[in-house]
Design a protein around this motif. Structure first.
Motif, PDB file in Angstrom:
ATOM      1  N   MET A  89      -9.406   9.816   8.685  1.00 26.93           N
ATOM      2  CA  MET A  89      -8.755   8.625   9.259  1.00 26.93           C
ATOM      3  C   MET A  89      -8.899   7.430   8.327  1.00 26.93           C
ATOM      4  SD  MET A  89      -7.950   8.947  12.867  1.00 26.93           S
ATOM      5  CE  MET A  89      -8.760   7.729  13.892  1.00 26.93           C
ATOM      6  N   SER A  90      -9.166   7.672   7.047  1.00 28.52           N
ATOM      7  CA  SER A  90      -9.547   6.526   6.225  1.00 28.52           C
ATOM      8  C   SER A  90      -8.368   5.624   5.902  1.00 28.52           C
ATOM      9  CB  SER A  90     -10.203   7.009   4.928  1.00 28.52           C
ATOM     10  OG  SER A  90      -9.256   7.710   4.188  1.00 28.52           O
ATOM     11  N   ASN A  91      -7.119   6.183   5.877  1.00 27.63           N
ATOM     12  CA  ASN A  91      -5.977   5.327   5.540  1.00 27.63           C
ATOM     13  C   ASN A  91      -5.116   5.011   6.740  1.00 27.63           C
ATOM     14  OD1 ASN A  91      -6.619   5.088   2.877  1.00 27.63           O
ATOM     15  ND2 ASN A  91      -5.654   7.048   2.391  1.00 27.63           N
ATOM     16  N   VAL A  92      -5.717   5.130   7.891  1.00 34.36           N
ATOM     17  CA  VAL A  92      -4.916   5.056   9.099  1.00 34.36           C
ATOM     18  C   VAL A  92      -4.311   3.663   9.293  1.00 34.36           C
ATOM     19  CG1 VAL A  92      -6.858   4.532  10.580  1.00 34.36           C
ATOM     20  CG2 VAL A  92      -4.907   5.772  11.505  1.00 34.36           C
ATOM     21  N   LEU A  93      -5.020   2.631   8.828  1.00 31.34           N
ATOM     22  CA  LEU A  93      -4.469   1.286   9.000  1.00 31.34           C
ATOM     23  C   LEU A  93      -3.235   1.073   8.137  1.00 31.34           C
ATOM     24  CD1 LEU A  93      -7.707  -0.897   9.199  1.00 31.34           C
ATOM     25  CD2 LEU A  93      -6.442   0.202  11.031  1.00 31.34           C
ATOM     26  N   GLU A  94      -3.222   1.719   6.954  1.00 30.74           N
ATOM     27  CA  GLU A  94      -2.029   1.619   6.107  1.00 30.74           C
ATOM     28  C   GLU A  94      -0.812   2.135   6.855  1.00 30.74           C
ATOM     29  OE1 GLU A  94      -4.818   2.120   4.446  1.00 30.74           O
ATOM     30  OE2 GLU A  94      -4.641   0.508   2.982  1.00 30.74           O
ATOM     31  N   VAL A  95      -1.060   3.220   7.608  1.00 26.87           N
ATOM     32  CA  VAL A  95       0.066   3.816   8.336  1.00 26.87           C
ATOM     33  C   VAL A  95       0.667   2.790   9.292  1.00 26.87           C
ATOM     34  CG1 VAL A  95       0.757   5.680   9.894  1.00 26.87           C
ATOM     35  CG2 VAL A  95      -0.968   6.090   8.127  1.00 26.87           C
ATOM     36  N   LEU A  96      -0.212   2.007   9.943  1.00 25.04           N
ATOM     37  CA  LEU A  96       0.274   1.016  10.908  1.00 25.04           C
ATOM     38  C   LEU A  96       1.213  -0.001  10.253  1.00 25.04           C
ATOM     39  CD1 LEU A  96      -2.860   0.213  13.107  1.00 25.04           C
ATOM     40  CD2 LEU A  96      -0.766   1.357  13.816  1.00 25.04           C
ATOM     41  N   VAL A  97       0.975  -0.304   8.978  1.00 29.31           N
ATOM     42  CA  VAL A  97       1.849  -1.249   8.286  1.00 29.31           C
ATOM     43  C   VAL A  97       3.072  -0.536   7.718  1.00 29.31           C
ATOM     44  CG1 VAL A  97       2.017  -2.989   6.469  1.00 29.31           C
ATOM     45  CG2 VAL A  97      -0.153  -2.623   7.665  1.00 29.31           C
ATOM     46  N   ILE A  98       2.817   0.614   7.095  1.00 31.77           N
ATOM     47  CA  ILE A  98       3.887   1.276   6.345  1.00 31.77           C
ATOM     48  C   ILE A  98       4.927   1.899   7.266  1.00 31.77           C
ATOM     49  CG2 ILE A  98       4.353   3.226   4.798  1.00 31.77           C
ATOM     50  CD1 ILE A  98       1.599   2.523   3.508  1.00 31.77           C
ATOM     51  N   LEU A  99       4.471   2.452   8.401  1.00 29.18           N
ATOM     52  CA  LEU A  99       5.400   3.138   9.304  1.00 29.18           C
ATOM     53  C   LEU A  99       6.550   2.223   9.735  1.00 29.18           C
ATOM     54  CD1 LEU A  99       5.969   5.772  10.906  1.00 29.18           C
ATOM     55  CD2 LEU A  99       4.549   4.839  12.733  1.00 29.18           C
ATOM     56  N   PRO A 100       6.255   1.038  10.308  1.00 33.76           N
ATOM     57  CA  PRO A 100       7.395   0.188  10.681  1.00 33.76           C
ATOM     58  C   PRO A 100       8.152  -0.348   9.473  1.00 33.76           C
ATOM     59  CG  PRO A 100       5.313  -0.903  11.193  1.00 33.76           C
ATOM     60  CD  PRO A 100       4.980   0.485  10.770  1.00 33.76           C
ATOM     61  N   ALA A 101       7.457  -0.582   8.341  1.00 32.55           N
ATOM     62  CA  ALA A 101       8.152  -1.108   7.162  1.00 32.55           C
ATOM     63  C   ALA A 101       9.154  -0.086   6.662  1.00 32.55           C
ATOM     64  CB  ALA A 101       7.136  -1.462   6.082  1.00 32.55           C
ATOM     65  N   VAL A 102       8.713   1.157   6.563  1.00 32.85           N
ATOM     66  CA  VAL A 102       9.618   2.221   6.118  1.00 32.85           C
ATOM     67  C   VAL A 102      10.726   2.413   7.150  1.00 32.85           C
ATOM     68  CG1 VAL A 102       9.774   4.703   5.679  1.00 32.85           C
ATOM     69  CG2 VAL A 102       7.872   3.374   4.732  1.00 32.85           C
ATOM     70  N   GLY A 103      10.327   2.301   8.424  1.00 30.62           N
ATOM     71  CA  GLY A 103      11.318   2.425   9.493  1.00 30.62           C
ATOM     72  C   GLY A 103      12.411   1.385   9.338  1.00 30.62           C
ATOM     73  N   ALA A 104      12.005   0.158   9.025  1.00 30.28           N
ATOM     74  CA  ALA A 104      12.981  -0.920   8.866  1.00 30.28           C
ATOM     75  C   ALA A 104      13.954  -0.587   7.746  1.00 30.28           C
ATOM     76  CB  ALA A 104      12.251  -2.235   8.570  1.00 30.28           C
ATOM     77  N   LEU A 105      13.408  -0.082   6.651  1.00 27.63           N
ATOM     78  CA  LEU A 105      14.233   0.276   5.503  1.00 27.63           C
ATOM     79  C   LEU A 105      15.208   1.386   5.879  1.00 27.63           C
ATOM     80  CD1 LEU A 105      14.197  -0.716   2.554  1.00 27.63           C
ATOM     81  CD2 LEU A 105      12.938   1.385   1.996  1.00 27.63           C
ATOM     82  N   LEU A 106      14.672   2.369   6.588  1.00 28.61           N
ATOM     83  CA  LEU A 106      15.469   3.511   7.007  1.00 28.61           C
ATOM     84  C   LEU A 106      16.629   3.065   7.891  1.00 28.61           C
ATOM     85  CD1 LEU A 106      15.400   6.701   7.029  1.00 28.61           C
ATOM     86  CD2 LEU A 106      14.260   6.500   9.237  1.00 28.61           C
ATOM     87  N   ILE A 107      16.316   2.197   8.845  1.00 24.46           N
ATOM     88  CA  ILE A 107      17.351   1.715   9.762  1.00 24.46           C
ATOM     89  C   ILE A 107      18.412   0.951   8.979  1.00 24.46           C
ATOM     90  CG2 ILE A 107      17.795   0.076  11.638  1.00 24.46           C
ATOM     91  CD1 ILE A 107      16.408   2.374  12.785  1.00 24.46           C
ATOM     92  N   ALA A 108      17.935   0.132   8.039  1.00 26.90           N
ATOM     93  CA  ALA A 108      18.887  -0.685   7.280  1.00 26.90           C
ATOM     94  C   ALA A 108      19.825   0.186   6.468  1.00 26.90           C
ATOM     95  CB  ALA A 108      18.131  -1.650   6.372  1.00 26.90           C
ATOM     96  N   LEU A 109      19.335   1.356   6.030  1.00 22.87           N
ATOM     97  CA  LEU A 109      20.137   2.206   5.153  1.00 22.87           C
ATOM     98  C   LEU A 109      20.935   3.257   5.908  1.00 22.87           C
ATOM     99  CD1 LEU A 109      17.549   2.742   2.278  1.00 22.87           C
ATOM    100  CD2 LEU A 109      19.477   1.153   2.368  1.00 22.87           C
TER     101      LEU A 109
END
Lengths: 643, 511
Positions: free
Chosen positions: B1-21
């Motif tokens: 679980m060491s990078n789990v906080l990164e996921v919290l930031v990256i998941l919606p950020a990538v999601g935003a990019l995905l939606i935009a594209l």
């Protein structure tokens, strides 16, 4: 046995949840009787707990089981826990007892109401909150019950919310109670600072042990005065004392069973209970008792005078309640805690009886509340009329009715505190017998004046003639009437072996309870005086009102308006501050703050012309420039970093 | 679980990019499911993190650190302690509720993208342990918010969006200057350039410098919260923002301001926190009373709630600067509570507007007879917001007041009167909307149902559960908040006892 204590509030809570979520799937009768039965079960459990306490030695009569920790931070640790001692056991008995009767009565009274189920949801939640208030083992959980009953009172006063007067009355009750709660909270904060705890056992245990060992008192005199008086502000809000009593008269907008249960018998006595609870703190103070006694006596007198001039059957009773609560505080302030509790219990019986009787009359006259439009109802409503008269004689303080014993005890204590307080109480006693007599004569005797009312109101079908109410309403009246007569037996004041209530409560109050000693025949003279005052009031009422319904010289406008105190509140606080509220942000936000910002913005604009773009509306480009700026800074940093 | 906080930031950020594209053909079908799924996944992840968060520990948990721009000592370092974990959880819970509850239909694709980007930015701000990373994410919240207000808002949203942007951006400019100054001073002292908060906390500052830096940082946070008198953007922004936007603004972004004060001011400038304490306490108390009085005069529901929020933010700041354990813990708890019931109230106002087309109380009235369930739910949150014991709102407020009463008595006494004022404006508004008779009988046609719908209740259900649960059993949260709060207070106290040696840093607080 200890665990069972929690079942007492749990029963009405269960009723609340069942009727809230499943009420609309159940037949009406089931909803009403379920709510009633669950409160009845609480009464039975309260009774078994009472006998359990009785079986213990008097020193061991304090059970304090804990359920769980609510919150704990720093030194503060608050547990959901109960505190069952003789005082709280008496309270839960009369609260659940009276509440059961009024629940049953409401099944009849609210029968035609489209929101019948909702009514019982609120009523059960109220009983739950009241039991939490009484059974709590610390000031914060008690505050949960305290504010809970206030919220239920708000919902029930504004139950008929489409009437603006009802909606406003509910809101007013809550807000004025909040002013009281402000005092309650500050009292708690100060107590916590001094005592490092808000738990009854700990606070009162420490006071007792420091008193036993002599030396430095646990709470100093001035601290005790401040704490007691701050808590008294809370009590004055909840129990409608000067100047916070204005809400209780408006509260009569609620359905009559609500007035009986909440605004006469139980919730409004919570302030008296709180003061009795903190008796050891009041005892440490030299002045707090005096202040409480003066406020109590003044309230008793002012409200009694106001009651003499009301024409609304419930408003007479409302002012009467305020006045009787004043008596209770007179008792508290005079150190007669037992007498105050005694009066609280007997008052619960006869005032609930008066309200339910009034409800029975209102019900049969198609919602007419003006006593000038009643008269001669005794023959048509004999049970209501007869029980109403019993309640009158009881509140008037005529022997052998219970009011004689309980009010007599308060007046005795007031006399030993100060003859002036006693004199105010005595005049109030005459007024009490008088204004209730006026109401009895105008409603039940004299000439019939209700024809107009019956033709005007077509709300509840055709009433050709006023009629006695159904059994579900009259049986509670009869039971309360019997209780009003017999409740005096609790504390006859003849010999110490028959003073059951005193013997039962003394371990709670201990040294705080004033020790009354009267020389010679003083006590007998005072007691005979009580009878004379009652008879005098009854006599004047009979002379003035048994034959006529109009006597303008006895109905002073100033008194009708409740000494204009409500008007004062309205014009100073409500209207004055709402004007302020509407103006305030126009000035502060728009002129001062934004003015300053815009001013400096214009200044900069004038200097550099840079902000002109924004003001002319190129919002997006501006936003983009700023975003670009951020990117530029980031880029600069990144390049400098050599990445 | 060491990078789990990164996921919290990256998941919606990538999601935003995905939606935009997303290609045009599939937009209509996929935008809502993808956004919903991402925000719910985010919420589930945050719940798991909060459940596994160790109680009784003051230090940061789930810490992960990457060197980002090493020559400047900038790193991407995330971690949560008892103070931030629940703000992360709040963010993760409120975003799906705001998104699903508000149902913005116009231009759904960009709306979803901005929402997800905003969520990523909020997450980053609450978790960054590096000042630079914090600043970037903190600033990044501005752009999506600006567009959410301006493009999906009410009739005058353009002007409100600019006002919001200018005020917050000016605050941020000061934060940037303050941040760089602190880093340069630290660098000059130690020869090490770093943005690591723990390291910067050891910087020895002259009293005057510390005060200036404190003011620069606090200005940014005071605008964001807002604290009186930096609040004038908020009634306009709250009024004009769409429902989802105002929920995020009031429930989450306001907490960026209060969180910033606690995390950065208290850690970096412990002396200034004490010396400016009376100023901040005074502003807090003015905010409580002033916000309440103005709220009582507002006829517009959303503006009323905006001033109510100003008042509630005052309580939180009061708790912080009381500098007692009860006060600060109460302030942190109140950040969560306020997020919950404010989100619920704004969502309900959104439902109300959708059903009636009115947001002005004078045009409403008598709604309780037509919509008893909505009225009941509204009452529940009104009571929570005015601090009825047994609902969330009371415990926080109580802790704040009892905690400030012993350290700053008269501020607490004046603030406590706020409980009276809150009852005034809330019950008054409730009466105008739900009680009495309809003031414009023609507003709602007889045939149109205005009662709350099942789906809307479902969206509100989590908030209803939380508002009761937090009222009766806030312990699981308080047990996790208090160790970090105690460590922070010890840090401030230690610094003020021996002015020259700021010894204890937050991370090494007693466990």
């Amino acid at each position: 046995m200890e665990g069972l204590i929690f079942l007492i509030p749990a029963m009405p809570l269960a009723g609340f949840f069942i009727n809230l979520f499943f009420g609309r799937f159940l037949p009406k009768r089931v909803v009403g009787w379920l709510a009633t039965a669950l409160v009845g079960v609480s009464f039975v459990i309260a009774l078994t707990e009472y006998f359990h306490l009785l079986s213990l030695t008097s020193a061991a009569r304090a059970l304090a089981p804990n359920l769980f920790t609510w919150f704990a931070v720093g030194h503060l640790s608050i547990h959901f826990g109960a505190y069952l001692d003789p005082l709280s056991s008496v309270m839960i008995l009369f609260v659940t007892g009276v509440a059961t009767l009024i629940h049953a009565y409401s099944i009849g009274y609210m029968d035609h109401d489209p929101r019948f189920r909702t009514f019982f949801v609120y009523l059960n939640l109220f009983v739950f909150s009241m039991l939490v208030l009484v059974l709590a083992n610390n000031f914060v959980v008690a505050f949960l019950g305290w504010e809970g009953v206030g919220a239920c009172s708000y919902w029930l006063i504004s139950f008929w919310f489409d009437r603006d007067s009802a909606a406003s009355a509910g809101k007013k009750a809550f807000i004025i109670n909040r002013i009281g709660d402000f005092g309650y909270m500050l009292g708690m904060f100060l107590l916590f600072e001094v005592a490092k705890s808000l738990n009854y056992t700990s606070v009162f245990g420490n006071i007792a042990s420091s008193a036993a060992h002599g030396g430095h008192p646990f709470i100093s005199g001035p601290q005790a005065t401040a704490i007691a008086l701050l808590l008294f502000v809370g009590a004055a809000g909840k129990s409608a004392q000067i100047p916070l009593f204005v809400w209780l008269v408006d509260a009569m907008e609620g359905p009559t069973p609500v007035s009986a249960l909440i605004h006469a018998a139980t919730m409004v006595t919570a302030g008296v209970y709180l003061m009795a609870r903190v008796a050891p703190i009041i005892h440490l103070s030299s002045n707090a008792g005096t202040v409480i006694a003066i406020v109590g006596a003044a309230t008793a007198f002012v409200a009694a005078t106001a009651a003499t001039a009301q024409n609304d059957i419930k408003k007479v009773l409302a002012y009467s309640t305020v006045s009787q609560l004043g008596y209770m505080f007179l008792g508290i302030g005079s150190g007669a805690y037992v007498a105050a509790i005694f009066l609280m219990i007997t008052h619960a019986f006869y005032k609930a009886l008066l309200f339910l009787g009034a409800g029975s009359v209102i019900h049969s006259l198609g919602d007419e509340q003006d006593i000038k439009k009643m008269g001669a109802l005794y023959k048509l409503m004999p049970i209501t009329g007869f029980t109403f008269i019993i309640a009158w004689l009881s509140i008037a303080g005529l022997p052998p009715f219970s009011g004689f014993f309980s009010k007599g005890d308060v007046l005795l204590a007031a006399y030993s505190k100060s003859p002036i307080l006693w004199a105010v109480g005595a005049i109030t006693a005459i007024l009490t017998a008088y204004y209730m007599g006026r109401e009895v004569y105008l409603v039940f005797f004299g000439s019939p004046r209700y024809r107009e009312a019956l033709t005007n109101h077509d709300g509840h079908g055709a009433h050709s003639e006023p009629h006695e109410s159904p059994k579900v309403m009259t049986v509670p009246l009869i039971i309360l009437a019997i209780a009003s007569i017999l409740a005096g037996v609790m504390n006859l004041g003849i010999s110490s072996s028959t003073d059951f209530l005193t013997n039962w409560l003394m371990p709670v109050f201990g040294k705080a309870q004033a020790n009354l000693t009267f020389g010679g025949g003083t006590k007998v003279i005072l007691e005979v005086g009580d009878i004379v005052f009652a008879l005098l009031g009854i006599f004047i009422a009979t002379r003035a009102w048994s034959k006529t319904a109009s006597n303008p010289s006895l109905e002073v406008g100033f008194l009708k308006k409740g000494w204009q105190i409500d008007h004062l509140f309205d014009s100073v606080f409500a209207r004055g501050s709402s004007g302020l509220a509407i103006e305030l942000n126009e000035i502060v936000d728009n002129e001062v703050i934004d003015g300053a910002v815009n001013g400096s913005g214009r200044l900069i604009g004038a200097l550099g012309g840079s902000l002109r773009g924004i003001q002319s509306g190129y919002v997006r480009s501006y936003a983009l420039i700023i975003s670009f700026g951020v990117v530029l800074i980031l880029g600069f940093v990144i390049t400098r970093a050599g990445l | 679980m060491s990078n789990v906080l990164e996921v919290l930031v990256i998941l919606p950020a990538v999601g935003a990019l995905l939606i935009a594209l997303l290609p045009k053909e599939v937009r209509g079908r996929l935008v809502v499911p993808i956004t919903g799924a991402i925000s719910i996944a985010e919420a589930i992840l945050a719940i798991v993190l909060a459940v596994n968060f160790k109680a009784g520990v003051a230090s940061y948990q789930y810490v992960s650190s990457y060197s980002w721009i090493s020559s400047f000592g900038i790193s991407w370092k995330l971690g949560v302690d008892g103070i931030s974990i629940f703000l992360v959880l709040l963010t993760a819970l409120i975003f799906p509720i705001a998104y699903i509850g508000a149902k913005e239909r116009a231009n759904a694709q960009s709306f979803a993208a901005w929402m997800l980007l905003l969520e990523a930015a909020c997450m980053g701000s609450f978790m960054s342990l590096d000042l630079f990373a914090f600043f970037v994410t903190f600033e990044l919240t501005l752009i999506p918010t600006y567009f959410l207000i301006g493009s999906w808002g009410y009739e005058k949203s353009g002007a409100a969006a600019i006002k919001f942007f200018i005020y917050t951006f000016l605050g941020s400019a000061l934060l940037l200057v303050g941040m760089l100054a602190l880093v340069f001073i630290h660098s000059a002292q130690t020869g090490v350039t770093t943005f690591d908060i723990a390291a910067l906390a050891k910087t020895s500052l002259s009293s005057g410098t510390e005060k200036w830096l404190f003011l620069a940082f606090t200005a940014a946070f005071a605008v964001k919260a807002p604290i009186f008198p930096f609040h004038t953007w908020s009634p306009d922004a709250y009024r004009q923002a769409p429902t989802s936007g105002v929920i995020v603004l009031a429930a989450i972004m306001a907490k960026l301001g209060t969180y910033g004060i606690l995390r950065f001011d208290f850690t970096l400038f412990p002396h200034a926190v004490v010396s400016f304490g009376p100023l901040l306490l005074t502003l807090a108390v003015i905010g409580i009373i002033y916000g309440g009085i103005v709220a009582a005069g507002e006829r517009d529901i959303k503006r009323m709630l905006a001033y109510s929020s100003l008042s509630h933010m005052g309580f939180i700041i009061l708790g912080f600067f009381a500098l007692s354990r009860e006060g600060v813990a109460g302030g942190v708890l109140q950040m969560i509570n306020h997020g919950i019931y404010t989100a619920a109230l704004f969502l309900l106002v959104g439902f109300l507007f959708a059903a009636t087309g009115a947001i002005d109380m004078d045009r409403l009235g008598g709604l309780q007879s037509k919509a008893p369930v909505m009225a009941g739910i509204f009452t529940l949150f009104v009571m929570a917001s005015i601090g009825l014991p047994g609902l969330s709102g009371f415990v926080g407020e109580f802790l704040i007041l009892i905690g400030s009463f012993s350290t700053h008595r008269w501020w607490a006494v004046v603030a406590a009167f706020g409980v009276v004022i809150s009852a005034v404006y809330m019950l008054w508004s409730y009466q105008r909307i739900f009680h009495g008779k309809p003031s414009e009988p023609d507003l709602i046609p007889e045939s149109r149902p205005i009662e709350i719908k099942k789906g809307q209740i479902l969206v509100l259900a989590p908030l209803i559960v939380i508002v009761v649960a937090l009222g009766l059993y806030p312990r699981p949260i308080l047990d996790r908040i208090t160790p970090s709060v105690n460590a922070l207070i010890s840090h401030v106290n230690a610094a003020n006892v021996s002015p020259n040696a700021i010894g204890v840093i937050v991370q090494k607080g007693k466990g």
